[in-house]
Design an enzyme around this catalytic site. Structure first.
Site, PDB file in Angstrom:
ATOM      1  N   SER A  28       0.821  -1.228   0.000  1.00  0.00           N
ATOM      2  CA  SER A  28       0.000   0.000   0.000  1.00  0.00           C
ATOM      3  C   SER A  28       0.846   1.266   0.000  1.00  0.00           C
ATOM      4  O   SER A  28       0.296   2.367  -0.080  1.00  0.00           O
ATOM      5  CB  SER A  28      -0.936  -0.010   1.215  1.00  0.00           C
ATOM      6  OG  SER A  28      -0.179  -0.079   2.413  1.00  0.00           O
ATOM      7  N   LYS A  30       3.310   1.986   2.510  1.00  0.00           N
ATOM      8  CA  LYS A  30       3.683   2.411   3.873  1.00  0.00           C
ATOM      9  C   LYS A  30       5.160   2.770   3.943  1.00  0.00           C
ATOM     10  O   LYS A  30       5.546   3.800   4.472  1.00  0.00           O
ATOM     11  CB  LYS A  30       3.391   1.291   4.896  1.00  0.00           C
ATOM     12  CG  LYS A  30       1.962   0.826   4.949  1.00  0.00           C
ATOM     13  CD  LYS A  30       1.748  -0.250   5.988  1.00  0.00           C
ATOM     14  CE  LYS A  30       2.538  -1.524   5.775  1.00  0.00           C
ATOM     15  NZ  LYS A  30       2.189  -2.252   4.537  1.00  0.00           N
ATOM     16  N   GLU A  97       7.741  -1.729  10.017  1.00  0.00           N
ATOM     17  CA  GLU A  97       7.248  -3.072  10.357  1.00  0.00           C
ATOM     18  C   GLU A  97       6.906  -3.179  11.845  1.00  0.00           C
ATOM     19  O   GLU A  97       7.250  -4.158  12.521  1.00  0.00           O
ATOM     20  CB  GLU A  97       8.297  -4.150   9.979  1.00  0.00           C
ATOM     21  CG  GLU A  97       8.759  -4.109   8.529  1.00  0.00           C
ATOM     22  CD  GLU A  97       7.697  -4.555   7.525  1.00  0.00           C
ATOM     23  OE1 GLU A  97       6.606  -4.991   7.944  1.00  0.00           O
ATOM     24  OE2 GLU A  97       7.961  -4.433   6.319  1.00  0.00           O
ATOM     25  N   GLN A  99       4.335  -3.945  13.359  1.00  0.00           N
ATOM     26  CA  GLN A  99       3.490  -5.073  13.788  1.00  0.00           C
ATOM     27  C   GLN A  99       4.299  -6.224  14.358  1.00  0.00           C
ATOM     28  O   GLN A  99       3.774  -7.049  15.092  1.00  0.00           O
ATOM     29  CB  GLN A  99       2.621  -5.565  12.608  1.00  0.00           C
ATOM     30  CG  GLN A  99       3.329  -6.392  11.543  1.00  0.00           C
ATOM     31  CD  GLN A  99       4.091  -5.555  10.515  1.00  0.00           C
ATOM     32  OE1 GLN A  99       4.037  -4.339  10.564  1.00  0.00           O
ATOM     33  NE2 GLN A  99       4.779  -6.195   9.573  1.00  0.00           N
TER      34      GLN A  99
HETATM   35  N1  ADP Z   1      -0.992  -4.391  -5.728  1.00  0.00           N
HETATM   36  C1  ADP Z   1      -0.246  -3.294  -5.616  1.00  0.00           C
HETATM   37  N2  ADP Z   1      -0.813  -2.111  -5.331  1.00  0.00           N
HETATM   38  C2  ADP Z   1      -0.046  -0.986  -5.233  1.00  0.00           C
HETATM   39  N3  ADP Z   1       1.293  -0.974  -5.370  1.00  0.00           N
HETATM   40  C3  ADP Z   1       1.921  -2.130  -5.616  1.00  0.00           C
HETATM   41  C4  ADP Z   1       1.188  -3.345  -5.780  1.00  0.00           C
HETATM   42  N4  ADP Z   1       2.076  -4.338  -6.038  1.00  0.00           N
HETATM   43  C5  ADP Z   1       3.310  -3.772  -6.037  1.00  0.00           C
HETATM   44  N5  ADP Z   1       3.222  -2.447  -5.771  1.00  0.00           N
HETATM   45  C6  ADP Z   1       4.390  -1.562  -5.640  1.00  0.00           C
HETATM   46  O1  ADP Z   1       4.629  -1.416  -4.252  1.00  0.00           O
HETATM   47  C7  ADP Z   1       4.993  -0.065  -3.995  1.00  0.00           C
HETATM   48  C8  ADP Z   1       4.741   0.234  -2.520  1.00  0.00           C
HETATM   49  O2  ADP Z   1       5.722  -0.477  -1.774  1.00  0.00           O
HETATM   50  P1  ADP Z   1       5.937  -0.282  -0.239  1.00  0.00           P
HETATM   51  O3  ADP Z   1       6.054   1.170   0.120  1.00  0.00           O
HETATM   52  O4  ADP Z   1       7.093  -1.168   0.143  1.00  0.00           O
HETATM   53  O5  ADP Z   1       4.566  -0.856   0.361  1.00  0.00           O
HETATM   54  P2  ADP Z   1       4.281  -1.452   1.806  1.00  0.00           P
HETATM   55  O6  ADP Z   1       5.379  -0.996   2.738  1.00  0.00           O
HETATM   56  O7  ADP Z   1       2.946  -0.887   2.180  1.00  0.00           O
HETATM   57  O8  ADP Z   1       4.240  -2.940   1.637  1.00  0.00           O
HETATM   58  C9  ADP Z   1       4.153   0.718  -4.968  1.00  0.00           C
HETATM   59  O9  ADP Z   1       4.693   1.996  -5.249  1.00  0.00           O
HETATM   60  C10 ADP Z   1       4.182  -0.169  -6.200  1.00  0.00           C
HETATM   61  O10 ADP Z   1       5.327   0.118  -6.996  1.00  0.00           O
HETATM   62  C1  LIG Z   2      -0.129 -10.253   5.985  1.00  0.00           C
HETATM   63  C2  LIG Z   2       1.076 -10.767   6.706  1.00  0.00           C
HETATM   64  C3  LIG Z   2       2.339 -10.341   6.318  1.00  0.00           C
HETATM   65  N1  LIG Z   2       3.427 -10.805   6.959  1.00  0.00           N
HETATM   66  C4  LIG Z   2       4.771 -10.346   6.552  1.00  0.00           C
HETATM   67  C5  LIG Z   2       5.031 -10.347   5.079  1.00  0.00           C
HETATM   68  C6  LIG Z   2       6.044  -9.241   4.928  1.00  0.00           C
HETATM   69  O1  LIG Z   2       7.338  -9.814   5.170  1.00  0.00           O
HETATM   70  C7  LIG Z   2       5.681  -8.265   6.050  1.00  0.00           C
HETATM   71  C8  LIG Z   2       4.876  -7.072   5.573  1.00  0.00           C
HETATM   72  O2  LIG Z   2       5.673  -6.227   4.813  1.00  0.00           O
HETATM   73  P1  LIG Z   2       5.113  -4.941   4.019  1.00  0.00           P
HETATM   74  O3  LIG Z   2       6.227  -3.944   4.174  1.00  0.00           O
HETATM   75  O4  LIG Z   2       3.837  -4.501   4.663  1.00  0.00           O
HETATM   76  O5  LIG Z   2       4.911  -5.373   2.610  1.00  0.00           O
HETATM   77  O6  LIG Z   2       4.883  -8.993   6.956  1.00  0.00           O
HETATM   78  C9  LIG Z   2       3.316 -11.690   8.015  1.00  0.00           C
HETATM   79  O7  LIG Z   2       4.312 -12.108   8.625  1.00  0.00           O
HETATM   80  N2  LIG Z   2       2.079 -12.118   8.375  1.00  0.00           N
HETATM   81  C10 LIG Z   2       0.949 -11.688   7.774  1.00  0.00           C
HETATM   82  O8  LIG Z   2      -0.168 -12.110   8.181  1.00  0.00           O
END
Ligand code: ADP
Ligand SMILES: Cc1cn([C@H]2C[C@H](O)[C@@H](COP(=O)(O)O)O2)c(=O)[nH]c1=O
Ligand code: ZN
Length: 203
Positions: A28, A30, A97, A99
């Site tokens: 998303s 973050k 992270e 959580q």
């Molecule tokens: N389903 C998706 N929806 C939105 N962005 C996505 C998706 N899959 C991959 N991305 C990529 O992930 C980036 C966001 O990564 P990130 O900031 O690491 O997200 P988070 O920390 O929330 O997991 C977006 O800018 C995009 O390039």
């Molecule tokens: C839903 C979910 C996720 N995780 C893990 C998977 C990734 O390693 C991180 C999340 O990273 P992001 O920066 O938000 O993409 O969490 C998990 O361990 N358990 C879960 O239920």
């Protein structure tokens, strides 16, 4: 877009701190948003400390790396209390992270903010089963500012706020990225493994 409250340069005993929480599903944005805010604090020449749980070795042991390959160096810590001593000289503290941290992270964030620091925390608000993840509900309650960001549902293209797990494990903690998780909207999350993924449309 979140507009940062102004960080004035008062003497330490007059500073007012606060907590900003960035939450949402996987993919998303973050981490991108956390990195954006921390980079702006560095441009303002503030002393910035950045921490993540040491168990998150997904992309890199030390750096925080987004799914879009934005990078910022961080200090991995195994217990949230380690952040308190290391963040002592910082004006701004970033935590990714959240959580995965133990429940003491709530007191740690409060103490840092009470000490006049700007605390920016990012974390997954729900686990793969759609349940609130660890300390995140409490962090939402104590934060002055909460930003919920959204991914795009990979099944239908709508706004996604669930992290759908593609592999059979029922363990709450399972590190992974697109190999193990998909961002899904409310409807497609409940369609399960048979959700009909939309094909690419070529104009
Ligand atoms: N389903 C998706 N929806 C939105 N962005 C996505 C998706 N899959 C991959 N991305 C990529 O992930 C980036 C966001 O990564 P990130 O900031 O690491 O997200 P988070 O920390 O929330 O997991 C977006 O800018 C995009 O390039
Ligand atoms: C839903 C979910 C996720 N995780 C893990 C998977 C990734 O390693 C991180 C999340 O990273 P992001 O920066 O938000 O993409 O969490 C998990 O361990 N358990 C879960 O239920
Ligand atoms: Zn959907």
């Amino acid at each position: 877009m979140f507009i940062e409250p102004i960080r004035r340069r008062e003497p330490p005993h007059l500073r007012v701190g606060w907590i900003e929480l960035i939450c949402g599903s996987m993919f998303s944005g973050k981490t991108e948003e956390l990195i954006r805010r921390l980079n702006r604090a560095r441009i303002a020449k503030l002393n910035v400390g950045i921490f993540k749980p040491s168990l998150d070795t997904r992309y890199h042991a030390q750096d925080i790396v987004s799914h879009n390959a934005s990078v910022i160096p961080s200090i991995p810590v195994s217990a949230s209390s380690d952040i308190l001593s290391m963040a002592h000289p910082c004006d701004v503290v970033g935590i990714d992270e959240a959580q995965f941290f133990d429940s003491a992270i709530i007191d740690v964030c409060n103490q840092l903010a009470n000490d006049g620091k700007r605390v920016i925390v990012a974390g997954l608000d729900m686990d793969f089963s759609g349940k609130p993840f660890g300390c995140m509900p409490q962090l939402m309650a104590v934060a002055e500012f909460v930003t919920k960001v959204h991914a795009i549902c990979v099944v239908c293209g709508d706004i996604a706020h669930y992290s759908y797990r593609l592999v059979p494990s029922q363990e709450r903690v399972l590190l992974g990225e697109t190999d193990s998780y998909e961002a899904r909207c409310r409807r497609c999350f409940h369609l399960g493994p048979d959700a009909p993924h939309r094909e690419w449309v070529q104009e």
